[in-house]
Design an enzyme around this catalytic site. Structure first.
Site, short mmCIF file in Angstrom:
data_model
loop_
_atom_site.label_atom_id
_atom_site.label_comp_id
_atom_site.label_asym_id
_atom_site.label_seq_id
_atom_site.Cartn_x
_atom_site.Cartn_y
_atom_site.Cartn_z
N GLY A 31 0.80 -1.21 0.00
CA GLY A 31 0.00 0.00 0.00
C GLY A 31 0.83 1.26 0.00
O GLY A 31 2.03 1.24 -0.32
N HIS A 34 2.35 4.62 -5.09
CA HIS A 34 2.87 5.78 -5.82
C HIS A 34 3.15 5.36 -7.26
O HIS A 34 2.80 4.24 -7.66
CB HIS A 34 4.13 6.33 -5.14
N GLY A 36 5.72 4.41 -8.70
CA GLY A 36 6.52 3.19 -8.83
C GLY A 36 5.64 1.96 -8.86
O GLY A 36 5.82 1.06 -9.70
N HIS A 37 4.67 1.91 -7.94
CA HIS A 37 3.73 0.79 -7.96
C HIS A 37 2.90 0.79 -9.25
O HIS A 37 2.63 -0.27 -9.82
CB HIS A 37 2.77 0.89 -6.76
N GLU A 148 12.71 -3.30 -8.89
CA GLU A 148 14.15 -3.53 -8.66
C GLU A 148 14.74 -2.64 -7.58
O GLU A 148 15.90 -2.84 -7.21
CB GLU A 148 14.91 -3.37 -9.97
N LYS A 149 13.97 -1.68 -7.06
CA LYS A 149 14.49 -0.93 -5.90
C LYS A 149 14.81 -1.90 -4.77
O LYS A 149 15.81 -1.77 -4.09
CB LYS A 149 13.51 0.14 -5.43
N LEU A 184 11.49 6.27 -5.95
CA LEU A 184 10.17 6.37 -5.32
C LEU A 184 10.04 5.32 -4.22
O LEU A 184 10.41 4.17 -4.39
CB LEU A 184 9.07 6.17 -6.36
N ARG A 187 8.08 5.42 1.90
CA ARG A 187 8.67 6.08 3.06
C ARG A 187 9.06 7.54 2.78
O ARG A 187 9.32 8.30 3.71
CB ARG A 187 9.91 5.31 3.54
#
Length: 282
Positions: A31, A34, A36-37, A148-149, A184, A187
């Site tokens: 959840g 952003h 990135g998701h 990949e983050k 992104l 946090r």
């Protein structure tokens, strides 16, 4: 878009899709979604008939209770983003639904889970393996999408898939960044205005280290990145490791592998940020 809260309802929906011969892609998330998701959902949307997104803050992967308590939760906004992105099913269960009793499974994840995040967050990857294996069993996806983050996490999940015998494709998607280079992350909302100005230095220095690495050793490159970031206000490197991109084990020379990645965790104030950069790609 259908929002489901129970495992039985989820399985019933998926069973219907599978009976129709539809290909199912899964995007597991915690959840606070952003762009990135959204990029993961976009990838899944292109490659599957049905896109399922899970939104669940998994308690078993937090070794820090304060981090669990402060992790952002934005369910209404998440649903708006997912509907706009074209998700078909959103699974938003309670903790009690997912863990009606404690999950005592311990996964033998091996060396990929023992370094970096594994060393600094004891039990974290076992918790990741618990929840992801549960989701795979519930959804039975043909493909699952991860960013990949969380570079090491993807290697751990591949190992879990091998151990458990799941038949699916793990798809790794590129890091999505702000215009100033900051990766992104959910946090990032916890950064103060000043910290938000400082945080892009993580990727700036990682990029600079690629040029530095062309004329310096692995050890010197690690020191360059660590010292450069630690010299900045409110920045403290927890670790910077340069590793084999498949095994996650540290390398000592640039000739040690055809896939070499630098993985970093930095505290910006009290906010823990992670990033990575490839020095050599397959």
């Amino acid at each position: 878009m259908q929002v489901v809260k129970t495992i039985s309802e989820l399985k019933s929906l998926i069973s219907g899709f599978k009976n129709e011969g539809k290909v199912v892609g899964l995007v597991p998330t915690m959840g606070a979604l952003h762009a990135g998701h959204k990029s993961l959902v976009d990838c899944a949307r292109k490659e599957n008939d049905i896109v399922v997104v899970s939104v669940f803050v998994n308690p078993t992967q937090f070794n820090n209770k304060q981090d669990l308590a402060t992790y952002p939760r934005t369910e209404a906004a998440d649903c708006r983003l997912l509907e706009a992105a074209g998700a078909d099913v959103v699974f938003m269960p309670s903790v009690e639904e997912v863990y009606p009793e404690p999950d005592t499974r311990v996964f033998d994840l091996g060396a990929v889970a023992e370094v970096m995040e594994g060393a600094h967050r004891p039990g974290h990857f076992n918790g990741v393996a618990q929840i992801v294996s549960k989701l795979f069993a519930m959804v039975n996806p043909d493909r699952a999408y991860f960013g990949e983050k969380d570079f090491q996490q993807i290697a751990v999940i591949r190992k879990m898939v091998e151990l458990e015998g799941f038949k699916l494709e793990i798809v790794a998607c590129p890091i999505k960044r702000e215009d100033d280079g900051l990766a992104l992350s959910s946090r990032n909302v916890r950064l103060t205005a000043e910290q938000r100005m400082l945080a892009p230095n993580i990727f700036r220095i990682l990029k600079e280290s690629r040029n530095f690495a062309s004329t310096h050793t692995v050890e010197e490159t690690i020191a360059y990145v660590t010292d450069s970031l630690n010299a900045l206000p409110q920045m403290e490197v927890e670790y910077y490791e340069i590793v084999d991109g498949s095994t996650m084990q540290p390398v000592r020379s640039w000739d040690a592998s055809s896939h070499i990645v630098g993985c970093i965790t930095v505290y910006c104030g009290e906010v823990r940020l992670i990033d990575n950069i490839a020095y050599k790609a397959n």
